[in-house]
Write a protein that holds these residues in place. Sequence first.
Motif, PDB file in Angstrom:
ATOM      1  N   PRO A  89      39.453-105.675 -16.608  1.00 20.74           N
ATOM      2  CA  PRO A  89      38.350-104.868 -16.073  1.00 20.74           C
ATOM      3  C   PRO A  89      37.023-105.079 -16.788  1.00 20.74           C
ATOM      4  CG  PRO A  89      39.913-103.494 -17.277  1.00 20.74           C
ATOM      5  CD  PRO A  89      40.549-104.835 -17.137  1.00 20.74           C
ATOM      6  N   THR A  90      37.052-105.465 -18.079  1.00 24.54           N
ATOM      7  CA  THR A  90      35.832-105.728 -18.838  1.00 24.54           C
ATOM      8  C   THR A  90      36.102-106.894 -19.785  1.00 24.54           C
ATOM      9  OG1 THR A  90      36.418-104.253 -20.677  1.00 24.54           O
ATOM     10  CG2 THR A  90      35.209-103.268 -18.821  1.00 24.54           C
ATOM     11  N   LEU A  91      35.042-107.429 -20.368  1.00 21.57           N
ATOM     12  CA  LEU A  91      35.220-108.500 -21.348  1.00 21.57           C
ATOM     13  C   LEU A  91      35.930-107.974 -22.594  1.00 21.57           C
ATOM     14  CD1 LEU A  91      31.848-110.484 -21.178  1.00 21.57           C
ATOM     15  CD2 LEU A  91      33.962-110.807 -19.874  1.00 21.57           C
ATOM     16  N   GLU A  92      35.652-106.716 -22.955  1.00 16.40           N
ATOM     17  CA  GLU A  92      36.334-106.131 -24.107  1.00 16.40           C
ATOM     18  C   GLU A  92      37.835-106.021 -23.859  1.00 16.40           C
ATOM     19  OE1 GLU A  92      32.070-104.756 -24.428  1.00 16.40           O
ATOM     20  OE2 GLU A  92      33.517-105.123 -22.817  1.00 16.40           O
ATOM     21  N   ALA A  93      38.209-105.565 -22.665  1.00 14.84           N
ATOM     22  CA  ALA A  93      39.630-105.468 -22.326  1.00 14.84           C
ATOM     23  C   ALA A  93      40.272-106.850 -22.316  1.00 14.84           C
ATOM     24  CB  ALA A  93      39.799-104.796 -20.965  1.00 14.84           C
ATOM     25  N   ALA A  94      39.527-107.847 -21.855  1.00 12.32           N
ATOM     26  CA  ALA A  94      40.048-109.220 -21.855  1.00 12.32           C
ATOM     27  C   ALA A  94      40.284-109.704 -23.273  1.00 12.32           C
ATOM     28  CB  ALA A  94      39.076-110.142 -21.128  1.00 12.32           C
ATOM     29  N   TRP A  95      39.343-109.433 -24.175  1.00 11.73           N
ATOM     30  CA  TRP A  95      39.492-109.849 -25.581  1.00 11.73           C
ATOM     31  C   TRP A  95      40.740-109.233 -26.195  1.00 11.73           C
ATOM     32  CZ3 TRP A  95      39.508-107.735 -30.515  1.00 11.73           C
ATOM     33  CH2 TRP A  95      39.190-108.588 -31.572  1.00 11.73           C
ATOM     34  N   LEU A  96      40.922-107.941 -25.976  1.00 10.85           N
ATOM     35  CA  LEU A  96      42.109-107.275 -26.502  1.00 10.85           C
ATOM     36  C   LEU A  96      43.389-107.853 -25.901  1.00 10.85           C
ATOM     37  CD1 LEU A  96      40.833-103.593 -26.454  1.00 10.85           C
ATOM     38  CD2 LEU A  96      41.435-104.894 -28.497  1.00 10.85           C
ATOM     39  N   ALA A  97      43.389-108.072 -24.595  1.00 10.22           N
ATOM     40  CA  ALA A  97      44.589-108.588 -23.931  1.00 10.22           C
ATOM     41  C   ALA A  97      44.931-109.985 -24.409  1.00 10.22           C
ATOM     42  CB  ALA A  97      44.380-108.584 -22.412  1.00 10.22           C
ATOM     43  N   LEU A  98      43.932-110.819 -24.600  1.00 10.91           N
ATOM     44  CA  LEU A  98      44.191-112.182 -25.068  1.00 10.91           C
ATOM     45  C   LEU A  98      44.891-112.173 -26.417  1.00 10.91           C
ATOM     46  CD1 LEU A  98      40.851-113.949 -24.063  1.00 10.91           C
ATOM     47  CD2 LEU A  98      43.124-114.522 -23.208  1.00 10.91           C
ATOM     48  N   TYR A  99      44.415-111.343 -27.327  1.00 16.50           N
ATOM     49  CA  TYR A  99      45.001-111.348 -28.665  1.00 16.50           C
ATOM     50  C   TYR A  99      46.312-110.572 -28.728  1.00 16.50           C
ATOM     51  CZ  TYR A  99      41.140-113.930 -30.606  1.00 16.50           C
ATOM     52  OH  TYR A  99      40.225-114.924 -30.887  1.00 16.50           O
ATOM     53  N   ARG A 100      46.548-109.696 -27.780  1.00 18.10           N
ATOM     54  CA  ARG A 100      47.862-109.039 -27.727  1.00 18.10           C
ATOM     55  C   ARG A 100      48.914-109.943 -27.104  1.00 18.10           C
ATOM     56  NH1 ARG A 100      45.238-103.460 -25.547  1.00 18.10           N
ATOM     57  NH2 ARG A 100      44.720-102.551 -27.566  1.00 18.10           N
ATOM     58  N   GLU A 101      48.506-110.704 -26.114  1.00 19.58           N
ATOM     59  CA  GLU A 101      49.462-111.505 -25.343  1.00 19.58           C
ATOM     60  C   GLU A 101      49.611-112.926 -25.859  1.00 19.58           C
ATOM     61  OE1 GLU A 101      47.859-111.233 -21.442  1.00 19.58           O
ATOM     62  OE2 GLU A 101      48.069-109.032 -21.352  1.00 19.58           O
ATOM     63  N   GLY A 102      48.627-113.389 -26.639  1.00 17.41           N
ATOM     64  CA  GLY A 102      48.704-114.730 -27.191  1.00 17.41           C
ATOM     65  C   GLY A 102      47.597-115.627 -26.681  1.00 17.41           C
ATOM     66  N   VAL A 103      47.055-116.448 -27.576  1.00 23.02           N
ATOM     67  CA  VAL A 103      45.923-117.308 -27.232  1.00 23.02           C
ATOM     68  C   VAL A 103      46.285-118.785 -27.326  1.00 23.02           C
ATOM     69  CG1 VAL A 103      44.210-115.592 -27.909  1.00 23.02           C
ATOM     70  CG2 VAL A 103      45.070-117.222 -29.613  1.00 23.02           C
TER      71      VAL A 103
ATOM     72  N   LEU B   6      47.768 -97.672 -35.082  1.00 20.38           N
ATOM     73  CA  LEU B   6      47.580 -96.722 -33.979  1.00 20.38           C
ATOM     74  C   LEU B   6      48.907 -96.413 -33.303  1.00 20.38           C
ATOM     75  CD1 LEU B   6      44.353 -98.318 -32.482  1.00 20.38           C
ATOM     76  CD2 LEU B   6      44.516 -96.239 -33.863  1.00 20.38           C
ATOM     77  N   VAL B   7      49.005 -95.197 -32.808  1.00 15.54           N
ATOM     78  CA  VAL B   7      50.231 -94.766 -32.135  1.00 15.54           C
ATOM     79  C   VAL B   7      50.471 -95.560 -30.871  1.00 15.54           C
ATOM     80  CG1 VAL B   7      51.352 -92.838 -30.940  1.00 15.54           C
ATOM     81  CG2 VAL B   7      50.163 -92.440 -33.105  1.00 15.54           C
ATOM     82  N   GLY B   8      49.414 -95.756 -30.081  1.00 16.08           N
ATOM     83  CA  GLY B   8      49.558 -96.494 -28.827  1.00 16.08           C
ATOM     84  C   GLY B   8      48.556 -97.617 -28.760  1.00 16.08           C
ATOM     85  N   LYS B   9      48.725 -98.492 -27.792  1.00 14.36           N
ATOM     86  CA  LYS B   9      47.815 -99.617 -27.609  1.00 14.36           C
ATOM     87  C   LYS B   9      46.972 -99.441 -26.340  1.00 14.36           C
ATOM     88  CE  LYS B   9      49.335-101.827 -31.202  1.00 14.36           C
ATOM     89  NZ  LYS B   9      48.492-101.948 -32.393  1.00 14.36           N
ATOM     90  N   GLU B  10      46.787 -98.186 -25.939  1.00  8.29           N
ATOM     91  CA  GLU B  10      46.069 -97.945 -24.695  1.00  8.29           C
ATOM     92  C   GLU B  10      44.593 -97.685 -24.976  1.00  8.29           C
ATOM     93  OE1 GLU B  10      47.641 -94.176 -26.397  1.00  8.29           O
ATOM     94  OE2 GLU B  10      48.460 -96.132 -25.930  1.00  8.29           O
ATOM     95  N   GLN B  11      44.004 -98.474 -25.928  1.00  9.54           N
ATOM     96  CA  GLN B  11      42.599 -98.285 -26.252  1.00  9.54           C
ATOM     97  C   GLN B  11      41.744 -98.451 -24.998  1.00  9.54           C
ATOM     98  OE1 GLN B  11      44.674-100.226 -27.965  1.00  9.54           O
ATOM     99  NE2 GLN B  11      44.834 -99.167 -29.920  1.00  9.54           N
ATOM    100  N   ALA B  12      40.555 -97.861 -25.068  1.00 11.07           N
ATOM    101  CA  ALA B  12      39.765 -97.654 -23.857  1.00 11.07           C
ATOM    102  C   ALA B  12      38.882 -98.809 -23.439  1.00 11.07           C
ATOM    103  CB  ALA B  12      38.884 -96.411 -24.058  1.00 11.07           C
ATOM    104  N   ALA B  13      39.028 -99.994 -24.002  1.00  9.97           N
ATOM    105  CA  ALA B  13      38.160-101.086 -23.576  1.00  9.97           C
ATOM    106  C   ALA B  13      38.410-101.443 -22.129  1.00  9.97           C
ATOM    107  CB  ALA B  13      38.352-102.296 -24.459  1.00  9.97           C
TER     108      ALA B  13
END
Length: 346
Positions: A99-113, A339-346
Amino acid sequence: MSALLSPGDFWVASGHHLCDVAEHGRLLGTPELWRAFLARPELMPPEEACAAERALHAALMDAPLQAVDGARLAALADGDARENFGQFLAFRDRVAAAPTLEAAWLALYREGVAGIPPILLQMLTHLVARSALEGEGDPFALRAGELLYRAQRVGIHQGATLLADEEVVEMRGRDGGFGALGQLLVEAGAPPREVELDVLTEANATAYHGRSDAHDFALDIAEGRDGQRGIARMLERFIRHMFGEEVSIRAVPVIEDRNWTWHVGLDAEATSIANDLWQGRKVKQDRLARILWLGVLEFADPSRVLPRVAGRPVYLALAMDAANRLRMKPQNLVAGLPLVGKEQAA
């Protein structure tokens, strides 16, 4: 609408003005942004490029988000071109799906680059770092923000711990004599060339915005210096923007805590040293001296933190490697923050 340039702008080269701004100041990619990615020399067809490569690049410049099937890639005569376009398209699709570039950055590093060229990750980090520091008035925090996406050369001399942009140090060099900072950087392992850089101070800090894309200010992060505080301020802003967490961070000279519970190394060297210290291993003095900056992070909302860390400080560390280089890895915060969860708001 895309952001407009202003006299107080900084890091214009990030391309943030080619983005739209979403809720909470987060960024949305636009066709203009993807055209800037396509203008990278790795993707620009050289004179000898085949017709298929030229046609693909032209088509993407016209419609940057269009689908490209395997057959169109296979038609490229040059193997490097096939690889470069394939990697770019995979990166583009993963970023565009968020949904945003910030969310993409987080997803890339969570899922693997794996398979994503470092330059593309650097460009994305540059963008989200610029977004995180939007409106920041402290030039020392802004200069510290360059650590998020640019490698630094470290020089330690007469009470100063100076960080200078590694690429600028190498590009500015000329055979011959040395400036004062140039000599310091040479002693720290830089090429034996003249290097003229200014150290950011209160006296010249107002010039930072106009020179921010030159990356030609050195930052003194020695204890008690403005640069040390700037790193803490920058990290507070970055964590708030990327993770939606309010934190306070202060620099400390050492970690003296019998109940040391959690730490995050902000680069590979700091991670290795901090892990050894936490596990009670002996660390030689010369290796320990590579630690350049230590910080204590506290969360405003303890309920967001793992129970065993709630109410306890989280230690942050930055270190240079054996070659006096500092390469911050802000992505270490993705897995490292307790953090308890990984549902940060980016």
